[in-house]
Design a protein around this motif. Structure first.
Motif, PDB file in Angstrom:
ATOM      1  N   PHE A  69       0.810  -1.220   0.000  1.00 31.76           N
ATOM      2  CA  PHE A  69       0.000   0.000   0.000  1.00 31.76           C
ATOM      3  C   PHE A  69       0.844   1.271   0.000  1.00 31.76           C
ATOM      4  O   PHE A  69       0.308   2.371   0.000  1.00 31.76           O
ATOM      5  N   TYR A  70       2.156   1.104   0.036  1.00 31.47           N
ATOM      6  CA  TYR A  70       3.053   2.269   0.081  1.00 31.47           C
ATOM      7  C   TYR A  70       3.894   2.387  -1.188  1.00 31.47           C
ATOM      8  O   TYR A  70       4.750   3.251  -1.279  1.00 31.47           O
ATOM      9  N   ARG A  71       3.665   1.521  -2.158  1.00 31.68           N
ATOM     10  CA  ARG A  71       4.472   1.509  -3.375  1.00 31.68           C
ATOM     11  C   ARG A  71       4.214   2.775  -4.192  1.00 31.68           C
ATOM     12  O   ARG A  71       3.130   3.350  -4.142  1.00 31.68           O
ATOM     13  N   TYR A  74       1.814   1.964  -7.817  1.00 31.93           N
ATOM     14  CA  TYR A  74       0.443   1.441  -7.767  1.00 31.93           C
ATOM     15  C   TYR A  74      -0.240   1.733  -9.103  1.00 31.93           C
ATOM     16  O   TYR A  74      -0.177   2.839  -9.581  1.00 31.93           O
ATOM     17  N   LEU A  80      -2.305  -5.592 -10.583  1.00 29.87           N
ATOM     18  CA  LEU A  80      -2.115  -5.002  -9.263  1.00 29.87           C
ATOM     19  C   LEU A  80      -1.303  -5.930  -8.368  1.00 29.87           C
ATOM     20  O   LEU A  80      -1.356  -7.143  -8.525  1.00 29.87           O
ATOM     21  N   VAL A  82      -0.860  -7.902  -5.079  1.00 36.09           N
ATOM     22  CA  VAL A  82      -1.740  -8.441  -4.036  1.00 36.09           C
ATOM     23  C   VAL A  82      -0.990  -8.347  -2.708  1.00 36.09           C
ATOM     24  O   VAL A  82       0.142  -8.830  -2.599  1.00 36.09           O
ATOM     25  N   PRO A  83      -1.594  -7.702  -1.722  1.00 35.15           N
ATOM     26  CA  PRO A  83      -0.876  -7.515  -0.464  1.00 35.15           C
ATOM     27  C   PRO A  83      -0.634  -8.816   0.290  1.00 35.15           C
ATOM     28  O   PRO A  83      -1.417  -9.754   0.191  1.00 35.15           O
ATOM     29  N   SER A  84       0.460  -8.850   1.044  1.00 36.84           N
ATOM     30  CA  SER A  84       0.749  -9.982   1.933  1.00 36.84           C
ATOM     31  C   SER A  84       0.536  -9.533   3.370  1.00 36.84           C
ATOM     32  O   SER A  84       0.253  -8.361   3.634  1.00 36.84           O
ATOM     33  N   ASP A 119       4.718   4.326  10.030  1.00 36.18           N
ATOM     34  CA  ASP A 119       3.327   4.325  10.501  1.00 36.18           C
ATOM     35  C   ASP A 119       3.167   3.492  11.774  1.00 36.18           C
ATOM     36  O   ASP A 119       2.116   3.516  12.409  1.00 36.18           O
ATOM     37  N   PHE A 120       4.191   2.756  12.138  1.00 40.94           N
ATOM     38  CA  PHE A 120       4.130   1.949  13.362  1.00 40.94           C
ATOM     39  C   PHE A 120       4.843   2.645  14.534  1.00 40.94           C
ATOM     40  O   PHE A 120       4.817   2.154  15.641  1.00 40.94           O
TER      41      PHE A 120
ATOM     42  N   THR B  25      -7.596  -9.084   0.110  1.00 43.65           N
ATOM     43  CA  THR B  25      -7.114  -7.706   0.213  1.00 43.65           C
ATOM     44  C   THR B  25      -7.690  -7.042   1.460  1.00 43.65           C
ATOM     45  O   THR B  25      -6.988  -6.305   2.167  1.00 43.65           O
ATOM     46  N   GLN B  28      -5.869  -7.569   4.744  1.00 50.23           N
ATOM     47  CA  GLN B  28      -4.694  -6.719   4.978  1.00 50.23           C
ATOM     48  C   GLN B  28      -5.124  -5.304   5.367  1.00 50.23           C
ATOM     49  O   GLN B  28      -4.480  -4.661   6.198  1.00 50.23           O
ATOM     50  N   PHE B  29      -6.228  -4.830   4.763  1.00 42.79           N
ATOM     51  CA  PHE B  29      -6.707  -3.504   5.157  1.00 42.79           C
ATOM     52  C   PHE B  29      -7.251  -3.523   6.583  1.00 42.79           C
ATOM     53  O   PHE B  29      -7.182  -2.530   7.289  1.00 42.79           O
ATOM     54  N   GLU B  31      -5.968  -5.162   8.962  1.00 41.78           N
ATOM     55  CA  GLU B  31      -4.759  -5.001   9.802  1.00 41.78           C
ATOM     56  C   GLU B  31      -4.343  -3.532   9.839  1.00 41.78           C
ATOM     57  O   GLU B  31      -3.985  -3.003  10.902  1.00 41.78           O
ATOM     58  N   ARG B  35      -3.899  -0.334  13.272  1.00 38.43           N
ATOM     59  CA  ARG B  35      -2.645   0.359  13.598  1.00 38.43           C
ATOM     60  C   ARG B  35      -2.920   1.694  14.281  1.00 38.43           C
ATOM     61  O   ARG B  35      -4.016   2.242  14.143  1.00 38.43           O
ATOM     62  N   ILE B  37      -1.699   4.498  13.311  1.00 43.78           N
ATOM     63  CA  ILE B  37      -2.009   5.368  12.161  1.00 43.78           C
ATOM     64  C   ILE B  37      -2.768   4.516  11.155  1.00 43.78           C
ATOM     65  O   ILE B  37      -2.197   3.640  10.515  1.00 43.78           O
ATOM     66  N   LYS B  39      -4.016   4.851   8.269  1.00 43.68           N
ATOM     67  CA  LYS B  39      -4.122   5.428   6.930  1.00 43.68           C
ATOM     68  C   LYS B  39      -2.920   5.021   6.095  1.00 43.68           C
ATOM     69  O   LYS B  39      -1.798   4.987   6.612  1.00 43.68           O
ATOM     70  N   VAL B  40      -3.159   4.730   4.823  1.00 40.01           N
ATOM     71  CA  VAL B  40      -2.063   4.420   3.903  1.00 40.01           C
ATOM     72  C   VAL B  40      -2.148   5.366   2.705  1.00 40.01           C
ATOM     73  O   VAL B  40      -3.221   5.881   2.404  1.00 40.01           O
ATOM     74  N   PRO B  41      -1.020   5.603   2.030  1.00 39.43           N
ATOM     75  CA  PRO B  41      -1.039   6.596   0.941  1.00 39.43           C
ATOM     76  C   PRO B  41      -1.366   6.021  -0.436  1.00 39.43           C
ATOM     77  O   PRO B  41      -1.122   6.662  -1.450  1.00 39.43           O
ATOM     78  N   THR B  42      -1.936   4.829  -0.465  1.00 42.76           N
ATOM     79  CA  THR B  42      -2.097   4.081  -1.727  1.00 42.76           C
ATOM     80  C   THR B  42      -2.785   4.886  -2.835  1.00 42.76           C
ATOM     81  O   THR B  42      -2.333   4.904  -3.961  1.00 42.76           O
ATOM     82  N   LEU B 300     -12.254  -0.530  -3.461  1.00 39.36           N
ATOM     83  CA  LEU B 300     -11.770   0.710  -4.088  1.00 39.36           C
ATOM     84  C   LEU B 300     -10.339   0.528  -4.598  1.00 39.36           C
ATOM     85  O   LEU B 300     -10.004   0.967  -5.701  1.00 39.36           O
ATOM     86  N   TYR B 301      -9.509  -0.132  -3.805  1.00 42.43           N
ATOM     87  CA  TYR B 301      -8.114  -0.374  -4.205  1.00 42.43           C
ATOM     88  C   TYR B 301      -8.069  -1.167  -5.510  1.00 42.43           C
ATOM     89  O   TYR B 301      -7.358  -0.826  -6.451  1.00 42.43           O
ATOM     90  N   LEU B 302      -8.865  -2.238  -5.546  1.00 41.93           N
ATOM     91  CA  LEU B 302      -8.832  -3.120  -6.713  1.00 41.93           C
ATOM     92  C   LEU B 302      -9.466  -2.463  -7.939  1.00 41.93           C
ATOM     93  O   LEU B 302      -9.017  -2.663  -9.062  1.00 41.93           O
TER      94      LEU B 302
END
Lengths: 176, 311
Positions: A69-71, A74, A80, A82-84, A119-120, B25, B28-29, B31, B35, B37, B39-42, B300-302
């Motif tokens: 999600f930080y790439r 994107y 796309l 797929v997140p792990s 972010d952690f 997907t 993971q969101f 998770e 957190r 924070i 929010k992610v900048p995707t 939305l991501y996909l």
């Protein structure tokens, strides 16, 4: 196809990397290890297991971080990413973080990892451990602190790190 | 890996692997949402418009939160007080908004098929947030995701969808979604609120007895009675409906088994669901709401990842 490290050489390299970590971090009270998904976690797992054997009784925190999600690419590719799984069940606040990845190439993955990691929490410092450093290929000013092997390869060539648990054998190869 | 569809108009158009990709997907969101924070900048380079031609509170907030937690810019549109009330057509409204370089459209409309119509005229991905009595895909996805989270899998589970089936887009999307994931589905309610040919057309069981359906199921998804969509009364009174089809503590206790209780909200407390059930440990209603944000982030991501193919 050319072998860069065979199974025995890979084991020795991981062992050496672990000793280098111990030299700099001693008992790991204030140090945490973070393997980068998807492929850096195999190296991370090995480093974590080896350190536990070398430092019996020591508590070492080891987490896994996904940077999808930080790439910065994107939706730029054909499909796309797929997140792990991300699993960091400890605080990194004021800790010395060691990021672990298998191959350091353009540096963009590490750039994303730094964003994701922040972010952690706010670590005291961040170091980078890479099994293979493809130097002269960097697109960002990022360098490893611990390197297994440095190689010079053509852009058209790919470095593949094979792991026993996933690929049936330990080996690092250069593919044309 | 990506979705097989360009728009998320309904569950009917999805393949099972699309649903599983959305769930994978969303895991993971979820998770990310735990957190410090959240929010992610995707989607930081993406602008999403929420076109709500019909009233909504929780769905709109859930979408807006999902968009903001993905780092997207959002624009909110509601029909009341807009040029729609001056007679502007749907396509004109949307084209005007898209001229402002919007990348994704989230749309709710009281007319069934409105987002399908729009998808034939605009090039950006459309996400259906509920159209008339047709479909509400993200609600069905979050419902199935919540079942999977609580029971480990949807495959082989028995789900009773209770209440106003006829007027419910949630029911239709749920049936498609649960069937695609291998669940058994029974719809239960008064005969006047269950379409006649439902069993044959959709492969579900039909029951008019709430006790029997609850005795059979692992999960009861209780739906709201949608009086606003009923032109003529389809049952004599809310009191009678509640007595015959309301899910209450006494009824659940008499089953001698523990079932999960779901509700897409808003709840008519004391009508289809009593408070002591809605607020009990058996209820996963608030889990559904929480999962809604993660599932909508995944969708939305996909979908936003598809925009390159469309333009």
């Amino acid at each position: 196809m050319k072998t860069i490290l065979n199974g025995k050489q890979l084991a020795i390299t991981i062992d050496r990397l672990c000793h280098q970590l111990i030299e700099n971090h001693l008992q790991f009270e204030n140090t945490v290890l973070i393997g980068l998904q998807p492929r850096g976690i195999y190296l991370g797992d090995r480093i974590y297991e080896t350190l536990k054997k070398l430092l019996p009784g020591t508590i070492i925190h080891y987490g896994k971080l996904d940077i999808t999600f930080y790439r910065d690419d994107y939706n730029k590719g054909k499909t796309l990413h797929v997140p792990s799984e991300t699993n960091i069940n400890f605080s990194i606040e004021n800790k010395k973080v060691v990021l672990i990845d298998d191959v350091l190439y353009t540096g963009r993955t590490i750039r994303s990892a730094l964003d994701a990691m922040l972010d952690f929490g706010r670590p005291a410092s961040v170091e980078l451990l890479a099994l293979i450093d493809r130097r002269f290929s960097r697109q960002l000013p990022i360098q490893p602190d611990y390197t297994g092997r440095t190689i010079d390869a053509l852009i058209s060539q790919k470095v593949r790190v094979l792991w026993e648990q996933r690929d049936g054998k330990d080996e690092v190869i250069l593919v044309d | 890996m990506s979705l097989s569809v360009k728009h998320l108009l309904g569950i009917r158009d999805l393949q099972r692997q699309d649903i599983e990709l959305i769930f994978q997907t969303a895991d993971q969101f979820k998770e990310v949402l735990q957190r410090p924070i959240k929010k992610v900048p995707t989607l930081r380079d993406t602008t999403i418009v929420n076109l709500f031609f019909e009233n909504s509170t929780r769905t709109r907030i859930s979408f807006e939160l999902a968009e903001k937690r993905l780092g997207a810019d959002t624009i909110n549109f509601s029909a009341s007080g807009s040029s729609v009330s001056k007679g502007e057509t749907l396509i004109d409204t949307v084209n005007n908004i898209l001229s402002m370089k919007v990348d994704v459209v989230v749309m709710r409309h009281s007319a069934s098929g409105a987002p399908h119509f729009l998808s034939r005229h605009i090039q950006v991905p459309i996400l259906n947030a509920g159209d008339g009595i047709n479909e509400h895909p993200t609600q069905a996805l979050l419902d199935a995701f919540s079942i999977r989270e609580k029971l480990g899998t949807v495959e082989g589970k028995k789900v009773a969808i209770c209440g106003d089936i006829m007027h419910s887009r949630v029911a239709l999307s749920n049936i498609y979604c649960l069937k695609k994931l291998g669940a058994e589905v029974t719809v239960v309610g008064p005969p006047t609120l269950i379409p006649k040919h439902m069993a044959a057309a959709l492969g579900v069981n039909v029951s008019y007895n709430i006790r029997e359906a609850l005795q059979w199921c692992d999960v009861a998804n209780v739906l709201r009675i949608q009086l606003e969509r009923q032109n003529t009364p389809l049952f004599s009174s809310l009191r009678e409906y509640s007595l015959a089809y309301g899910v209450n503590r006494q009824l659940l206790d008499s089953l001698n088994k523990e079932i999960l209780i779901m509700h897409p909200g808003p709840i008519n407390r004391g009508v289809e669901l009593d408070s002591d059930v809605a607020d009990s440990g058996q209820s996963i209603i608030l889990d559904q709401v929480e999962n809604g944000v993660a599932v909508r982030m995944a969708a939305l991501y996909l979908l936003a990842g598809k925009k390159q193919e469309l333009v």
